[in-house]
Design a protein around this motif. Structure first.
Motif, PDB file in Angstrom:
ATOM      1  N   PHE A 139       0.632  -1.105  -0.019  1.00 12.36           N
ATOM      2  CA  PHE A 139       0.182   0.065  -0.069  1.00 12.36           C
ATOM      3  C   PHE A 139       0.873   1.343   0.087  1.00 12.36           C
ATOM      4  CE2 PHE A 139      -4.361  -1.506   1.742  1.00 12.36           C
ATOM      5  CZ  PHE A 139      -4.424  -2.448   0.565  1.00 12.36           C
ATOM      6  N   ASP A 140       1.809   1.080   0.693  1.00  7.81           N
ATOM      7  CA  ASP A 140       2.849   2.265   0.733  1.00  7.81           C
ATOM      8  C   ASP A 140       3.325   2.628  -0.638  1.00  7.81           C
ATOM      9  OD1 ASP A 140       2.617   2.714   3.511  1.00  7.81           O
ATOM     10  OD2 ASP A 140       4.374   1.834   3.934  1.00  7.81           O
ATOM     11  N   LEU A 141       3.745   1.689  -1.240  1.00  3.76           N
ATOM     12  CA  LEU A 141       4.083   1.672  -2.569  1.00  3.76           C
ATOM     13  C   LEU A 141       3.161   2.303  -3.654  1.00  3.76           C
ATOM     14  CD1 LEU A 141       6.343   1.503  -4.728  1.00  3.76           C
ATOM     15  CD2 LEU A 141       5.835  -1.073  -4.921  1.00  3.76           C
ATOM     16  N   LEU A 142       2.144   1.728  -3.390  1.00  2.00           N
ATOM     17  CA  LEU A 142       1.175   2.060  -4.446  1.00  2.00           C
ATOM     18  C   LEU A 142       0.838   3.708  -3.979  1.00  2.00           C
ATOM     19  CD1 LEU A 142      -1.682  -0.743  -4.227  1.00  2.00           C
ATOM     20  CD2 LEU A 142      -0.339   0.077  -6.192  1.00  2.00           C
ATOM     21  N   ARG A 143       0.706   4.067  -2.756  1.00  5.51           N
ATOM     22  CA  ARG A 143       0.454   5.699  -2.738  1.00  5.51           C
ATOM     23  C   ARG A 143       1.632   6.344  -3.025  1.00  5.51           C
ATOM     24  NH1 ARG A 143      -0.809   3.177   2.531  1.00  5.51           N
ATOM     25  NH2 ARG A 143      -2.856   3.071   2.821  1.00  5.51           N
ATOM     26  N   LYS A 144       2.879   6.018  -3.016  1.00  8.68           N
ATOM     27  CA  LYS A 144       4.084   6.281  -3.625  1.00  8.68           C
ATOM     28  C   LYS A 144       3.741   6.764  -5.117  1.00  8.68           C
ATOM     29  CE  LYS A 144       7.911   5.320  -1.845  1.00  8.68           C
ATOM     30  NZ  LYS A 144       9.010   4.567  -1.804  1.00  8.68           N
ATOM     31  N   LEU A 145       3.468   5.700  -5.761  1.00  7.43           N
ATOM     32  CA  LEU A 145       3.384   5.567  -7.080  1.00  7.43           C
ATOM     33  C   LEU A 145       2.157   6.360  -7.723  1.00  7.43           C
ATOM     34  CD1 LEU A 145       4.261   2.064  -7.896  1.00  7.43           C
ATOM     35  CD2 LEU A 145       5.694   3.966  -8.254  1.00  7.43           C
ATOM     36  N   ASN A 196       0.694   9.411  -6.184  1.00 11.32           N
ATOM     37  CA  ASN A 196       0.530  10.486  -5.694  1.00 11.32           C
ATOM     38  C   ASN A 196      -0.286  10.561  -4.253  1.00 11.32           C
ATOM     39  OD1 ASN A 196       1.950  11.856  -7.648  1.00 11.32           O
ATOM     40  ND2 ASN A 196       0.153  12.099  -9.042  1.00 11.32           N
ATOM     41  N   GLY A 197      -0.182   9.532  -3.399  1.00 12.64           N
ATOM     42  CA  GLY A 197      -0.791   9.524  -2.099  1.00 12.64           C
ATOM     43  C   GLY A 197      -2.015   8.821  -2.215  1.00 12.64           C
ATOM     44  N   GLN A 198      -2.682   8.262  -3.204  1.00 11.19           N
ATOM     45  CA  GLN A 198      -3.942   7.515  -3.633  1.00 11.19           C
ATOM     46  C   GLN A 198      -3.634   6.015  -3.905  1.00 11.19           C
ATOM     47  OE1 GLN A 198      -6.647   9.186  -3.011  1.00 11.19           O
ATOM     48  NE2 GLN A 198      -5.302  10.905  -2.480  1.00 11.19           N
ATOM     49  N   VAL A 199      -4.422   5.180  -2.993  1.00 11.51           N
ATOM     50  CA  VAL A 199      -4.196   3.723  -3.255  1.00 11.51           C
ATOM     51  C   VAL A 199      -5.197   3.569  -4.679  1.00 11.51           C
ATOM     52  CG1 VAL A 199      -4.857   1.639  -2.490  1.00 11.51           C
ATOM     53  CG2 VAL A 199      -3.726   3.265  -0.956  1.00 11.51           C
ATOM     54  N   TYR A 200      -4.664   2.809  -5.609  1.00 14.73           N
ATOM     55  CA  TYR A 200      -5.542   2.498  -6.570  1.00 14.73           C
ATOM     56  C   TYR A 200      -7.061   1.671  -6.144  1.00 14.73           C
ATOM     57  CZ  TYR A 200      -1.335   2.883  -9.473  1.00 14.73           C
ATOM     58  OH  TYR A 200      -0.510   3.581 -10.104  1.00 14.73           O
ATOM     59  N   GLU A 201      -7.824   1.946  -6.909  1.00 15.34           N
ATOM     60  CA  GLU A 201      -9.262   1.539  -6.504  1.00 15.34           C
ATOM     61  C   GLU A 201      -9.305   0.059  -7.167  1.00 15.34           C
ATOM     62  OE1 GLU A 201     -11.508   2.788  -4.561  1.00 15.34           O
ATOM     63  OE2 GLU A 201     -10.054   4.470  -3.933  1.00 15.34           O
ATOM     64  N   ILE A 202      -8.609  -0.907  -6.802  1.00 12.92           N
ATOM     65  CA  ILE A 202      -8.501  -2.146  -7.503  1.00 12.92           C
ATOM     66  C   ILE A 202      -8.759  -3.184  -6.182  1.00 12.92           C
ATOM     67  CG2 ILE A 202      -7.314  -1.828  -9.622  1.00 12.92           C
ATOM     68  CD1 ILE A 202      -4.801  -2.659  -7.936  1.00 12.92           C
ATOM     69  N   ALA A 203      -9.915  -3.325  -6.102  1.00 15.26           N
ATOM     70  CA  ALA A 203     -10.303  -4.487  -4.928  1.00 15.26           C
ATOM     71  C   ALA A 203      -9.354  -4.451  -3.649  1.00 15.26           C
ATOM     72  CB  ALA A 203     -10.129  -5.897  -5.714  1.00 15.26           C
TER      73      ALA A 203
END
Length: 199
Positions: A90-96, A98-105
């Protein structure tokens, strides 16, 4: 027939105790037993093999450095390790993003059920176990069939990383009741997913 199961909490607990003493051999054994399942889990989240490998390596560094803080009363060993991997992902997703987690399940009951399926399966092949989580419609249906309190207790324990005692306090229920809800919920989820995968 496999002589070892990655989901055997007693064995994993002993390995974590040894890792806390900086036992490199135990760490290698822990890695060999758990990395396939953890990699399959993080790959499901990130959808990128290179990023998943990076997160897995960082997670095992974290496990090596923090094994001494693991408490068996708060979580099963695989739960603890999957939580570390999940948080790193999740930390990596947020970094990639711009602070938001992808909406993928990744949110709510669907992600909870994927986590539980990955964690609870004792299948020899962890990727096969994770295949159960590929069909979002089946997962959503199976989760919706659970009793609401069972589903809520499972989400608090596994997704929000609360101890059973904390879940009991949060829901204002006896500890034994919460343990029963979670056990029954896991079994119902597993049976539902197995039934749907066979049809």
């Amino acid at each position: 027939m496999s002589t070892k199961k990655t989901s055997d909490p007693a064995q994993l607990h002993l390995l974590l105790v040894a890792v806390a003493r900086q036992d490199a051999k135990a760490f290698r054994q822990l890695y060999d037993q758990c990395s396939p399942k953890l990699f399959g889990f993080v790959l499901r989240v990130l959808q990128n093999r290179e990023l998943a490998e990076e997160v897995l390596q960082e997670s095992f560094v974290n496990i090596w450095n923090n094994a001494g803080s693991y408490q068996t009363s708060l979580a099963a060993p695989m739960t603890w390790m999957i939580t570390i991997v999940r948080n790193k992902a999740f930390d990596l997703l947020r970094k990639l993003n711009n602070g938001q987690v992808y909406e993928i399940a990744l949110d709510g009951e669907l992600f909870d059920s994927e986590l539980l399926a990955a964690m609870e399966s004792e299948d020899a092949n962890p990727m096969d176990a994770l295949d159960l989580s590929q069909n979002a419609e089946s997962l959503a249906l199976c989760m919706s069939k659970l009793v609401a309190m069972h589903r809520q207790a499972m989400a608090l324990a596994f997704y929000h990383d609360l101890s059973y005692s904390e879940v009991a306090d949060h829901l204002s229920q006896p500890l034994g009741t919460v343990k029963t809800w979670i056990r029954r919920g896991l079994e119902q989820l597993r049976l539902c997913l197995a039934t749907r995968s066979a049809t």
